[in-house]
Design a protein around this motif. Sequence first.
Motif, short mmCIF file in Angstrom:
data_model
loop_
_atom_site.label_atom_id
_atom_site.label_comp_id
_atom_site.label_asym_id
_atom_site.label_seq_id
_atom_site.Cartn_x
_atom_site.Cartn_y
_atom_site.Cartn_z
N PHE A 279 0.83 -1.19 0.00
CA PHE A 279 0.00 0.00 0.00
C PHE A 279 0.87 1.25 0.00
N VAL A 280 0.34 2.31 -0.60
CA VAL A 280 1.05 3.60 -0.61
C VAL A 280 1.14 4.16 0.80
N ASP A 281 0.04 4.08 1.54
CA ASP A 281 -0.05 4.57 2.90
C ASP A 281 -0.44 3.39 3.79
N ASN A 282 0.37 3.10 4.81
CA ASN A 282 0.14 1.93 5.65
C ASN A 282 -0.72 2.21 6.88
N THR A 283 -1.28 3.41 6.97
CA THR A 283 -2.16 3.76 8.08
C THR A 283 -3.60 3.58 7.65
N PHE A 284 -4.35 2.84 8.44
CA PHE A 284 -5.73 2.53 8.05
C PHE A 284 -6.70 2.90 9.17
N TYR A 285 -7.76 3.61 8.78
CA TYR A 285 -8.83 3.95 9.72
C TYR A 285 -9.63 2.70 10.07
N ASP A 286 -9.70 1.79 9.10
CA ASP A 286 -10.43 0.53 9.30
C ASP A 286 -9.54 -0.61 8.83
N VAL A 287 -10.14 -1.70 8.43
CA VAL A 287 -9.38 -2.88 8.03
C VAL A 287 -8.65 -2.63 6.71
N SER A 288 -7.57 -3.37 6.51
CA SER A 288 -6.82 -3.28 5.25
C SER A 288 -7.07 -4.48 4.36
N GLY A 289 -7.62 -5.55 4.91
CA GLY A 289 -7.92 -6.75 4.13
C GLY A 289 -9.29 -7.29 4.48
N TRP A 290 -10.11 -7.53 3.47
CA TRP A 290 -11.47 -8.03 3.72
C TRP A 290 -11.90 -9.04 2.65
N THR A 291 -10.98 -9.63 1.93
CA THR A 291 -11.25 -10.47 0.77
C THR A 291 -12.36 -11.48 1.07
N LEU A 292 -13.47 -11.37 0.36
CA LEU A 292 -14.65 -12.16 0.66
C LEU A 292 -14.44 -13.66 0.50
N LYS B 127 3.45 -0.83 13.65
CA LYS B 127 3.32 -1.72 14.80
C LYS B 127 1.90 -2.28 14.95
N ARG B 128 1.00 -1.79 14.14
CA ARG B 128 -0.42 -2.12 14.30
C ARG B 128 -0.89 -3.07 13.21
N ILE B 129 -1.70 -4.05 13.58
CA ILE B 129 -2.40 -4.89 12.60
C ILE B 129 -3.88 -4.50 12.69
N ALA B 130 -4.30 -3.65 11.77
CA ALA B 130 -5.64 -3.06 11.85
C ALA B 130 -6.73 -4.05 11.45
N GLY B 131 -6.40 -4.95 10.57
CA GLY B 131 -7.38 -5.93 10.08
C GLY B 131 -6.81 -6.60 8.85
N THR B 132 -6.22 -7.77 9.04
CA THR B 132 -5.43 -8.41 8.00
C THR B 132 -5.73 -9.90 7.98
N ILE B 133 -5.59 -10.51 6.81
CA ILE B 133 -5.90 -11.93 6.64
C ILE B 133 -4.61 -12.72 6.51
N PHE B 134 -4.52 -13.79 7.30
CA PHE B 134 -3.33 -14.66 7.31
C PHE B 134 -3.75 -16.10 7.05
N ALA B 135 -2.78 -16.90 6.64
CA ALA B 135 -3.01 -18.33 6.44
C ALA B 135 -2.53 -19.09 7.67
N ALA B 136 -3.43 -19.85 8.27
CA ALA B 136 -3.06 -20.73 9.37
C ALA B 136 -3.05 -22.17 8.86
N GLN B 137 -2.13 -22.94 9.39
CA GLN B 137 -2.07 -24.36 9.07
C GLN B 137 -2.79 -25.10 10.19
#
Length: 861
Positions: A461-474, A742-752
Amino acid sequence: MFFQQILNRCLTAGAAIYVAACSLVVNAAELSYYLPDSESYSAQISKPSQVLGVGVGERHLRHDQLLAYMSEIAGQSERIKLTEFGRTYQQRKQVLLTISSPENLANLDSILANRQSDTVGENDPIVVWLGYSVHGDEISGAHASMLVAYYLAAAQGEEVNQWLNDMVVVIEPSVNPDGMDRFANWVATFRGNAANSDPNHIEHNQSWPTGRTNHYWFDLNRDWLLLSQVESVNRLKMYHQYQPNVLGDFHEMGANSSYFFQPGIPTRTNPLTPTKNVELTQTLAEFHAKALDNEQRLYYTQESFDDFYYGKGSTYPDVNGAVGILFEQASSRGAQQDTVNGLLTFEYGIKNQLLTSFSTLRGAWQQKAVLAEYRQHFYESGLKQAKKEKYAGYLFTESKDNTRLNLFLSKLAQHQIDVFPLTEDFRLNNRVFSAEHSYFVPLAQRQYRLIQALFTKQTEFVDNTFYDVSGWTLPLAMNIDTSQVARTWGLKLADQPWQEKTWQKGSMKPSDIAGSAYAYAIEWQDYLAPKLLNKLLAKGLQVKVATKSFTSVITGKERAFAAGTLLIAAGIQEQSDWFDVLKAESDLLALPVLPLNTGLTIKGIDLGSHSFKLIEQPKVLLVGGYGVSQYEAGEVRYYLDQELAIPVSIVDKQRLAKLSFDDYTHIVMVDGNYADLSKGLTKKLSSWLQRGGVVFAQKRGAKWLAEKELLKTSFASKEQLDQLFDSDALNYEDKQGLAARKRIAGTIFAAQIDTSHPLAFGFQDKTLPVFKNSSLIMNKPKVPFATVAKFGQTPLLSGYADENLVNRMAHNASLVAHNVGRGRVIATTENLTFRGYWQGTAKVLANSLFFAHAFDVAAKP
């Protein structure tokens, strides 16, 4: 230059003007305070005070009072059409006022039909949608909506006639009726005869949960894209019927602010939003500035908020050919409140919302030709851009969970996205997509940009500061297997897109009668299987779960059953009508029930094996109250209550010491501050666990369990995380940027995930997308077999997370579970039911309720 001029004007005006304006309380509720005296008004249209008995702003109205006034003037004016378009969970009416000239209202069906087909004529009116108070305790907007409606219905001036001739104005007076009433009742309860402006007064400080949220404590302003709540589903039908050119979204913010209108921070605009949209927002901003300048009222722009997440009321229009505009008024949170800018009154806030409502209409009218052209070009340019992409669309499949697949298809259809069923199997990347369970979303369609918004997996992202989530892939949220298709040669599709229909009922053959089969099996993969299980348990059926796989013969064919399959054995049922209950409940949910004619299997465990565990019906206590996240508590409550029909006892954490935990099988602790729980309560919880209770905890609830040594793992400390970031070479201006990293505002990760574990029953793939909106990192415990899910080496899937945090998460735990005596503790750092649309991980919570005692992982004291 324009916005610098605005800032200079505000600084020159100074706080003294604001104080003087805010102190205007004498006769402030009279219409003369709000509306211009220069115009005449029809005596046939009732003023608010004539219907309500009080002036606008004198009291905080309930939703029924607001609706009563709107209904009254709709019956009086030929300029207004009032439409009820749905009901909230508490059965309050959702309404729209369509306001225009009598001629336009007479031709409304034709006007809207033209918008559907993109054949808008040169003389067709544009549509402006004004939505107020999506957060129920931001109530100044709802009150301003009455004044806007009155003015448009009663004013006789030339300007209003031009507006009505050239525009269709849509007013949603209260986007959140349930929250509005919760807040209005709070203020009414604590407001005295003598106005109290003390910010510490209880009138200005709500209890838990606040009026911000709806019945299930969801933030409806985050639900436009996700559509988990009934209010949003109802509204979106109307939105796409009207397809506005401009949408005004009216909010409130902290009392010590002034007034905000967009554009917000330029670098935080979603790249899918056309540049022309931002230009139009800036053009309309000049009208807002002029309106507030004329009244010498403070405001600001471009300093906060963003236009990145498309699930908000002011951003969803931006990906649908419209211009969405966020308005934020400093909130009095009651009748009046002392602020850094002086005395802030409720009436002052209402008038600000009124001024910018009119400036929105004035600006939209003057820019009507440009707005109409922009909307047309938006869709045309989207089609052109789609054809330039390196792939043709998205192919997705789901063979085991028909419910979750249909929920995904339904969301896409509600967003006007065409999805085509396959008519023949299709091979892609050495894999066959079954026509029976697979669908294709072509990029080259009207909603190209919205498709990209829903399917994107952006991580830079150009700007890494997010008012809300940064990832919401349906697709990731719903755990739907999706692939990009570069070329469509050989892809055979239905002529018509998928349409929602009634699911086929009847899971058993008519010949299946009570006692005719040895046992019945229900597979666990379907999203509604936990709901069926709970209904069966509630009605007294004895149900077991297979902790290992087995294979039986059904109608002459071998069929493999995975661990997690439910077994209803005829020989252990205690009531005579058990089969009728089984058939009726399974038919209602359209879930197949498979007859097994012998207890002897051809592979795996036999039906009388001790590897089948009897399931107990859960009785759930959800910890709530001040300090506990009302959002996460609401998400758990919604999933269990609305989707699984499991009653949930919500108990304020301050009352826990007075309860007997033995009345409950499970305690759920969502994110919150639990530091105020006493040592005695901790000991009481530990004793209950030792006797067989189950605790499910997420985020800081899990961290608290670890701190009390009930959860045998540890968490990365704040100091350890801070050490990941070097700040020595940074300047003061870099402070905000470092905080964002330092913040994870709303991000999607892969868990095993360990699919052999009872908490993972129903999951097919060992990789499970999970949602994380905190920087909490749970270390992998040393207890063998306690880690049910963990992160791999490169877990980031969608959204922003700093590389240092991603590396720190790698190989550490996402889901941990182990014994505590005869009980179980289950913990995660993720939000498994986030905003009601994370249906891909919600089953972990269901498994925690039903299968907690199906696993055995000893943890040393």
